[in-house]
Design an enzyme around this catalytic site. Structure first.
Site, PDB file in Angstrom:
ATOM      1  N   ARG A 251       0.776  -1.243   0.000  1.00 33.77           N
ATOM      2  CA  ARG A 251       0.000   0.000   0.000  1.00 33.77           C
ATOM      3  C   ARG A 251       0.806   1.289   0.000  1.00 33.77           C
ATOM      4  NH1 ARG A 251      -3.687  -2.015   4.845  1.00 33.77           N
ATOM      5  NH2 ARG A 251      -1.674  -3.002   5.164  1.00 33.77           N
TER       6      ARG A 251
ATOM      7  N   ARG B 216      -4.846  -2.792  -6.862  1.00 33.04           N
ATOM      8  CA  ARG B 216      -5.666  -3.375  -5.793  1.00 33.04           C
ATOM      9  C   ARG B 216      -7.128  -2.948  -5.964  1.00 33.04           C
ATOM     10  NH1 ARG B 216      -8.248  -3.854  -1.444  1.00 33.04           N
ATOM     11  NH2 ARG B 216      -7.419  -3.758   0.674  1.00 33.04           N
TER      12      ARG B 216
HETATM   13  O1  CP3 Z   1       5.790  -8.010  -0.754  1.00 37.17           O
HETATM   14  C1  CP3 Z   1       5.716  -9.039  -0.047  1.00 37.17           C
HETATM   15  O2  CP3 Z   1       6.341  -9.157   1.014  1.00 37.17           O
HETATM   16  C2  CP3 Z   1       4.923 -10.228  -0.583  1.00 37.17           C
HETATM   17  C3  CP3 Z   1       3.562 -10.372  -0.201  1.00 37.17           C
HETATM   18  C4  CP3 Z   1       3.176 -10.681   1.248  1.00 37.17           C
HETATM   19  C5  CP3 Z   1       1.990 -10.167   1.840  1.00 37.17           C
HETATM   20  N1  CP3 Z   1       1.853 -10.746   3.063  1.00 37.17           N
HETATM   21  C6  CP3 Z   1       1.059  -9.234   1.196  1.00 37.17           C
HETATM   22  C7  CP3 Z   1       0.034  -8.538   2.002  1.00 37.17           C
HETATM   23  C8  CP3 Z   1       3.773 -11.522   2.182  1.00 37.17           C
HETATM   24  C9  CP3 Z   1       5.087 -12.286   2.094  1.00 37.17           C
HETATM   25  C10 CP3 Z   1       2.922 -11.560   3.332  1.00 37.17           C
HETATM   26  C11 CP3 Z   1       3.185 -12.379   4.520  1.00 37.17           C
HETATM   27  C12 CP3 Z   1       2.282 -12.285   5.679  1.00 37.17           C
HETATM   28  N2  CP3 Z   1       0.925 -12.146   5.691  1.00 37.17           N
HETATM   29  C13 CP3 Z   1       2.709 -12.439   7.031  1.00 37.17           C
HETATM   30  C14 CP3 Z   1       4.122 -12.730   7.490  1.00 37.17           C
HETATM   31  C15 CP3 Z   1       4.986 -11.525   7.459  1.00 37.17           C
HETATM   32  C16 CP3 Z   1       4.575 -10.411   8.387  1.00 37.17           C
HETATM   33  O3  CP3 Z   1       4.205  -9.350   7.849  1.00 37.17           O
HETATM   34  O4  CP3 Z   1       4.646 -10.594   9.591  1.00 37.17           O
HETATM   35  C17 CP3 Z   1       1.567 -12.311   7.844  1.00 37.17           C
HETATM   36  C18 CP3 Z   1       1.535 -12.380   9.360  1.00 37.17           C
HETATM   37  C19 CP3 Z   1       0.446 -12.143   6.989  1.00 37.17           C
HETATM   38  C20 CP3 Z   1      -0.994 -12.050   7.382  1.00 37.17           C
HETATM   39  C21 CP3 Z   1      -1.615 -10.780   6.993  1.00 37.17           C
HETATM   40  N3  CP3 Z   1      -1.796 -10.373   5.696  1.00 37.17           N
HETATM   41  C22 CP3 Z   1      -2.175  -9.778   7.856  1.00 37.17           C
HETATM   42  C23 CP3 Z   1      -2.165  -9.856   9.371  1.00 37.17           C
HETATM   43  C24 CP3 Z   1      -2.666  -8.776   7.030  1.00 37.17           C
HETATM   44  C25 CP3 Z   1      -3.441  -7.562   7.460  1.00 37.17           C
HETATM   45  C26 CP3 Z   1      -2.569  -6.479   7.992  1.00 37.17           C
HETATM   46  C27 CP3 Z   1      -2.147  -5.529   6.903  1.00 37.17           C
HETATM   47  O5  CP3 Z   1      -0.963  -5.216   6.788  1.00 37.17           O
HETATM   48  O6  CP3 Z   1      -3.056  -5.071   6.168  1.00 37.17           O
HETATM   49  C28 CP3 Z   1      -2.386  -9.124   5.676  1.00 37.17           C
HETATM   50  C29 CP3 Z   1      -2.717  -8.358   4.461  1.00 37.17           C
HETATM   51  C30 CP3 Z   1      -1.648  -8.133   3.433  1.00 37.17           C
HETATM   52  N4  CP3 Z   1      -0.759  -9.074   2.995  1.00 37.17           N
HETATM   53  C31 CP3 Z   1      -1.451  -6.937   2.684  1.00 37.17           C
HETATM   54  C32 CP3 Z   1      -0.396  -7.192   1.787  1.00 37.17           C
HETATM   55  C33 CP3 Z   1       0.163  -6.262   0.744  1.00 37.17           C
HETATM   56  C34 CP3 Z   1      -2.290  -5.686   2.795  1.00 37.17           C
HETATM   57  C35 CP3 Z   1      -3.566  -5.934   2.061  1.00 37.17           C
HETATM   58  C36 CP3 Z   1      -4.176  -4.732   1.381  1.00 37.17           C
HETATM   59  O7  CP3 Z   1      -3.771  -4.403   0.242  1.00 37.17           O
HETATM   60  O8  CP3 Z   1      -5.084  -4.167   1.987  1.00 37.17           O
END
Ligand code: CP3
Length: 351
Positions: free
Chosen positions: A33, A42
């Site tokens: 984001r 997105r």
């Molecule tokens: O660029 C990258 O790193 C690759 C893509 C990636 C995402 N999530 C995209 C994402 C990767 C490798 C992850 C891993 C992930 N997802 C983890 C482990 C790493 C960490 O950050 O601790 C975890 C715990 C998750 C679970 C998760 N996904 C949560 C808790 C959330 C919501 C919180 C938030 O940041 O919005 C997500 C959503 C998420 N995953 C987004 C992205 C780009 C945001 C979604 C959006 O566009 O609204």
């Protein structure tokens, strides 16, 4: 300069124990984001999950950071929670609230989960994204696949979403609940098969994200963190997926050397609180280290950012993968990321 000598990939060189043509750099959450072009795609996809399951769009957002920044790797755009969803857990991302999952808290719920579906069919769009990316990536960039580690994925499954303290999961571990061991076993098998399919589709390296590994002390780390990750590494190899693995056991601190030895990973990701001196003098002689700039330093910019970069550049470049201690936050200014990468390249050339 973005061309490696003879198409050499700096990240792969370091992971193979060779001297890289330059210090490899990539960032966790480098797609996301904080980039306006991500927000546009997105919106076009409709929802975050629709984006993850649309191979052309997921490949597009994976490539976006590489057009802006001179980094050495692309990380597949997906999420660690796609795996439990493919195993049969209801999953939704609600606007501004993070993930919601149907809770798994007893043996009956574990028994309903399938560890075969992720590799078989449910995650086919993710493998298609990997396939597109291997075709489109520039020659110097390595493609990283990933999954969540069993402990971290289990915390989301047991709590039913994000949770500041993860108390139900930690208490189930503390009590040694049989259903939690059964859940670990299913996650190990599904994760290994999922990673093996990503590798077959073209992933050159995989990272296992154990965001909440720091929840567990000495008595429990082997059972829920080190053991499950070691078994994934072994099962992947047995399935023919022989690529370097980066283990990101966030928050385990001084347990990193034992974690590296006991899992067989090629590199360990370090959290922002780990002293750079410990990474350089204690860890790097044993295993390649990745990390660990505080993502908040990139938001602050200025001298904290510059000093943080300089400190990390004291680690020899053949043993270090420059990265953050955790992912970029949405409020990160893009110009600070540009400055950080320029500074790494400039100071590394000079040193
Ligand atoms: O660029 C990258 O790193 C690759 C893509 C990636 C995402 N999530 C995209 C994402 C990767 C490798 C992850 C891993 C992930 N997802 C983890 C482990 C790493 C960490 O950050 O601790 C975890 C715990 C998750 C679970 C998760 N996904 C949560 C808790 C959330 C919501 C919180 C938030 O940041 O919005 C997500 C959503 C998420 N995953 C987004 C992205 C780009 C945001 C979604 C959006 O566009 O609204």
């Amino acid at each position: 300069m973005t061309e490696g000598r003879n198409g050499e990939q700096a990240l792969l060189s370091v992971l193979k124990g060779e001297r890289p043509w330059r210090r490899p750099v990539w960032f966790m959450r480098q797609a996301g984001r904080y980039l306006e072009e991500y927000r546009r795609v997105r919106a076009q996809a409709g929802s975050f999950l629709d984006l993850c399951y649309s191979p052309e769009l997921a490949a597009e957002v994976t490539l976006q950071p590489l057009r802006r920044f001179d980094v050495d790797a692309a990380i597949l755009f997906a999420d660690i929670l796609l795996l439990p969803q493919a195993m049969g857990v209801d999953l939704a991302f609600e606007a501004g609230e993070g993930p919601r999952l149907a809770p798994v808290r007893d043996m009956a719920a574990v028994e309903r989960l399938s560890d075969a579906r992720p590799a078989a069919e449910a995650l086919a769009p993710v493998y298609e994204t990997v396939h597109i990316l291997r075709r489109e990536l520039p020659g110097h960039a390595t493609l990283i696949g990933f999954c969540g580690a069993p402990w971290t994925v289990a915390t989301y499954m047991v709590e039913g979403g994000s949770s500041p303290e993860r108390l139900q999961t930690r208490m189930a571990a503390m009590r040694g609940e049989a259903w939690l061991d059964a859940l670990m076993d299913k996650l190990v098998e599904a994760s290994a098969a999922y990673l093996a399919r990503q590798v077959a589709a073209g992933a050159q390296v995989v990272q296992i994200f154990d965001t909440w590994a720091g929840d567990l002390g000495d008595g429990l780390r082997e059972r829920y963190v080190t053991g499950p990750i070691r078994r994934i590494v072994e099962r992947m190899k047995a399935m023919g997926a022989d690529v370097p693995v980066i283990g990101f056991a966030r928050g385990i601190g001084a347990a990193q050397p034992a974690f590296a030895r006991e899992t067989g990973v090629a590199a360990v990701g370090c959290e922002a609180s780990m002293p750079v001196g410990f990474m350089r003098d204690t860890l790097a002689p044993e295993v390649v280290v990745q990390g660990n700039l505080d993502p908040l330093a990139v938001i602050a910019g200025g001298t904290v950012l510059e000093e943080g970069v300089r400190r990390l550049l004291t680690i020899p470049k053949e043993r270090h993968i420059f990265n953050l201690g955790h992912g970029f936050r949405p409020e990160t200014p893009v110009e600070n990321v540009e400055r950080m990468v320029a500074l790494i390249r400039e100071l590394d050339d000079a040193g």
